[in-house]
Design a protein around this motif. Structure first.
Motif, PDB file in Angstrom:
ATOM      1  N   MET A   1      39.794  31.972  44.350  1.00  0.00           N
ATOM      2  CA  MET A   1      40.511  33.111  43.797  1.00  0.00           C
ATOM      3  C   MET A   1      40.794  32.887  42.309  1.00  0.00           C
ATOM      4  O   MET A   1      41.150  31.791  41.900  1.00  0.00           O
ATOM      5  CB  MET A   1      41.837  33.322  44.537  1.00  0.00           C
ATOM      6  CG  MET A   1      41.677  33.751  45.989  1.00  0.00           C
ATOM      7  SD  MET A   1      41.114  35.446  46.108  1.00  0.00           S
ATOM      8  CE  MET A   1      41.111  35.663  47.875  1.00  0.00           C
ATOM      9  N   SER A   2      40.634  33.928  41.520  1.00  0.00           N
ATOM     10  CA  SER A   2      40.889  33.818  40.093  1.00  0.00           C
ATOM     11  C   SER A   2      42.385  33.815  39.822  1.00  0.00           C
ATOM     12  O   SER A   2      43.183  34.304  40.604  1.00  0.00           O
ATOM     13  CB  SER A   2      40.229  34.990  39.350  1.00  0.00           C
ATOM     14  OG  SER A   2      40.788  36.213  39.782  1.00  0.00           O
ATOM     15  N   PRO A   7      46.084  37.244  42.675  1.00  0.00           N
ATOM     16  CA  PRO A   7      44.758  36.644  42.859  1.00  0.00           C
ATOM     17  C   PRO A   7      43.684  37.654  43.232  1.00  0.00           C
ATOM     18  O   PRO A   7      43.897  38.544  44.053  1.00  0.00           O
ATOM     19  CB  PRO A   7      44.983  35.636  43.995  1.00  0.00           C
ATOM     20  CG  PRO A   7      46.185  36.132  44.716  1.00  0.00           C
ATOM     21  CD  PRO A   7      47.049  36.790  43.683  1.00  0.00           C
ATOM     22  N   LEU A   8      42.518  37.506  42.605  1.00  0.00           N
ATOM     23  CA  LEU A   8      41.338  38.297  42.927  1.00  0.00           C
ATOM     24  C   LEU A   8      40.194  37.351  43.249  1.00  0.00           C
ATOM     25  O   LEU A   8      40.174  36.200  42.808  1.00  0.00           O
ATOM     26  CB  LEU A   8      40.952  39.204  41.756  1.00  0.00           C
ATOM     27  CG  LEU A   8      41.971  40.266  41.328  1.00  0.00           C
ATOM     28  CD1 LEU A   8      41.479  40.990  40.086  1.00  0.00           C
ATOM     29  CD2 LEU A   8      42.232  41.255  42.448  1.00  0.00           C
ATOM     30  N   ALA A   9      39.246  37.834  44.020  1.00  0.00           N
ATOM     31  CA  ALA A   9      38.104  37.010  44.403  1.00  0.00           C
ATOM     32  C   ALA A   9      37.252  36.686  43.181  1.00  0.00           C
ATOM     33  O   ALA A   9      37.121  37.499  42.257  1.00  0.00           O
ATOM     34  CB  ALA A   9      37.274  37.729  45.458  1.00  0.00           C
ATOM     35  N   SER A  12      31.518  34.230  42.561  1.00  0.00           N
ATOM     36  CA  SER A  12      30.754  33.534  43.600  1.00  0.00           C
ATOM     37  C   SER A  12      31.209  33.946  44.998  1.00  0.00           C
ATOM     38  O   SER A  12      30.395  34.064  45.925  1.00  0.00           O
ATOM     39  CB  SER A  12      30.901  32.016  43.430  1.00  0.00           C
ATOM     40  OG  SER A  12      32.263  31.622  43.549  1.00  0.00           O
ATOM     41  N   GLN A  13      32.507  34.192  45.172  1.00  0.00           N
ATOM     42  CA  GLN A  13      33.014  34.633  46.470  1.00  0.00           C
ATOM     43  C   GLN A  13      32.551  36.048  46.792  1.00  0.00           C
ATOM     44  O   GLN A  13      32.329  36.385  47.960  1.00  0.00           O
ATOM     45  CB  GLN A  13      34.542  34.568  46.486  1.00  0.00           C
ATOM     46  CG  GLN A  13      35.097  33.151  46.476  1.00  0.00           C
ATOM     47  CD  GLN A  13      36.599  33.124  46.248  1.00  0.00           C
ATOM     48  OE1 GLN A  13      37.145  33.956  45.524  1.00  0.00           O
ATOM     49  NE2 GLN A  13      37.270  32.163  46.864  1.00  0.00           N
ATOM     50  N   ILE A  14      32.408  36.873  45.757  1.00  0.00           N
ATOM     51  CA  ILE A  14      31.949  38.243  45.972  1.00  0.00           C
ATOM     52  C   ILE A  14      30.467  38.264  46.324  1.00  0.00           C
ATOM     53  O   ILE A  14      30.035  38.978  47.235  1.00  0.00           O
ATOM     54  CB  ILE A  14      32.213  39.095  44.716  1.00  0.00           C
ATOM     55  CG1 ILE A  14      33.720  39.196  44.451  1.00  0.00           C
ATOM     56  CG2 ILE A  14      31.606  40.485  44.858  1.00  0.00           C
ATOM     57  CD1 ILE A  14      34.064  39.839  43.129  1.00  0.00           C
ATOM     58  N   TYR A 200      39.591  44.227  42.739  1.00  0.00           N
ATOM     59  CA  TYR A 200      39.851  44.998  41.524  1.00  0.00           C
ATOM     60  C   TYR A 200      41.343  45.053  41.222  1.00  0.00           C
ATOM     61  O   TYR A 200      42.180  44.922  42.112  1.00  0.00           O
ATOM     62  CB  TYR A 200      39.315  46.431  41.670  1.00  0.00           C
ATOM     63  CG  TYR A 200      37.823  46.507  41.884  1.00  0.00           C
ATOM     64  CD1 TYR A 200      36.942  46.427  40.811  1.00  0.00           C
ATOM     65  CD2 TYR A 200      37.297  46.648  43.165  1.00  0.00           C
ATOM     66  CE1 TYR A 200      35.569  46.490  41.008  1.00  0.00           C
ATOM     67  CE2 TYR A 200      35.926  46.714  43.372  1.00  0.00           C
ATOM     68  CZ  TYR A 200      35.071  46.633  42.290  1.00  0.00           C
ATOM     69  OH  TYR A 200      33.714  46.689  42.491  1.00  0.00           O
ATOM     70  N   GLN A 201      41.638  45.304  39.944  1.00  0.00           N
ATOM     71  CA  GLN A 201      43.019  45.471  39.520  1.00  0.00           C
ATOM     72  C   GLN A 201      43.570  46.798  40.040  1.00  0.00           C
ATOM     73  O   GLN A 201      42.830  47.750  40.294  1.00  0.00           O
ATOM     74  CB  GLN A 201      43.112  45.433  37.990  1.00  0.00           C
ATOM     75  CG  GLN A 201      42.598  44.152  37.353  1.00  0.00           C
ATOM     76  CD  GLN A 201      43.583  42.999  37.489  1.00  0.00           C
ATOM     77  OE1 GLN A 201      44.710  43.186  37.921  1.00  0.00           O
ATOM     78  NE2 GLN A 201      43.156  41.803  37.111  1.00  0.00           N
TER      79      GLN A 201
END
Length: 251
Positions: A1-2, A7-9, A12-14, A200-201
């Motif tokens: 998570m970033s 936290p957002l994916a 690489s996770q996406i 996404y935000q």
């Protein structure tokens, strides 16, 4: 998570989720995510839980599968654990027994709907509190809550989109349209069944809900450069359109 405000994916996770790396088809993963979120929503209604807790639970549930494969845990167990955890985070805790009873009802009903007697009325058979079913579900609930906290690194901060939606509708002059507010709110709730809140935000997701709303209701807003309405909220058109795609795939 970033490491953003929430936290957002990561990229690489996406591109390849843990479930995808284990050979699970993407369409099946999306269907399982949506189904488990529906269970969370139904459980929240039966438990008369606050909407903020139900929404937070679905967001935590979606985040979890960007760090864990569905071959390791059941989506029903993790959904139950997410609702239990989110209820604590939103300061409206649930009794463990109540949550287990509701999930047992929902799972029995789901099993009946796909069984050989699906054409007959559904009858719920309560579990025995001294039998193995209750203790198995209790153990699954405790383990699921622990795994969510552990695998998300205790980063369980959730930002909900509803306040942002109201502000954006006011800026765009859409608050006088009762149908617009209701429909956009519904799109945000439906989006909880998709991974968009982990991708996404919030401004992008809210802009997508507004875009779907104004297109359905034929409401005109400035949409040609340099006066595009979504740019007021620092939303990128490609991202907004992508979120719309996630939502529309549910219907």
């Amino acid at each position: 998570m970033s490491s953003t405000f929430y936290p957002l994916a990561s990229l690489s996770q996406i591109e390849k989720s843990p479930s995808g790396e284990d050979g699970l088809p993407q369409e099946l993963e999306e269907d399982l995510r949506a189904y488990a979120c529906k269970l969370i929503h139904q459980a929240g209604i039966l438990l008369k839980q606050k909407q903020v807790a139900v929404a937070a639970a679905q967001i935590l549930f979606q985040r979890f599968w960007f760090v864990t494969s569905m071959k390791q845990f059941g989506v029903g167990d993790i959904g139950m654990g997410a609702l239990y955890l989110a209820s604590k985070l939103e300061e409206c805790p649930l009794r463990m027994r109540d949550l287990i009873n509701v999930y047992d009802l929902l799972l029995q009903r789901a099993t009946h709907s796909v069984g050989p007697k699906s054409d007959q009325p559904f009858h719920y058979y309560p579990m025995s509190y001294f039998g193995s079913t209750f203790y198995d579900l209790k153990d699954a609930l405790v383990v699921s809550e622990m795994q969510i906290l552990k695998r998300l690194g205790f980063n369980v901060h959730v930002v909900l989109p509803y306040g942002t939606l109201i502000n954006y509708l006011r800026v765009l002059g859409l608050t006088s349209h009762q149908d617009a507010s209701t429909r956009a709110w519904g799109y945000l709730n439906d989006a909880l069944q998709t991974p968009v809140y982990a991708l996404y935000q919030i401004p992008t997701i809210v802009s997508a809900a507004i875009l779907l709303t104004i297109r359905h209701l034929n409401i005109s807003l400035p949409s040609t450069p340099p006066t595009c309405w979504w740019e007021l909220f620092d939303a990128d058109w490609e991202d907004v359109w992508s979120v719309c795609g996630f939502i529309m795939r549910l219907y």
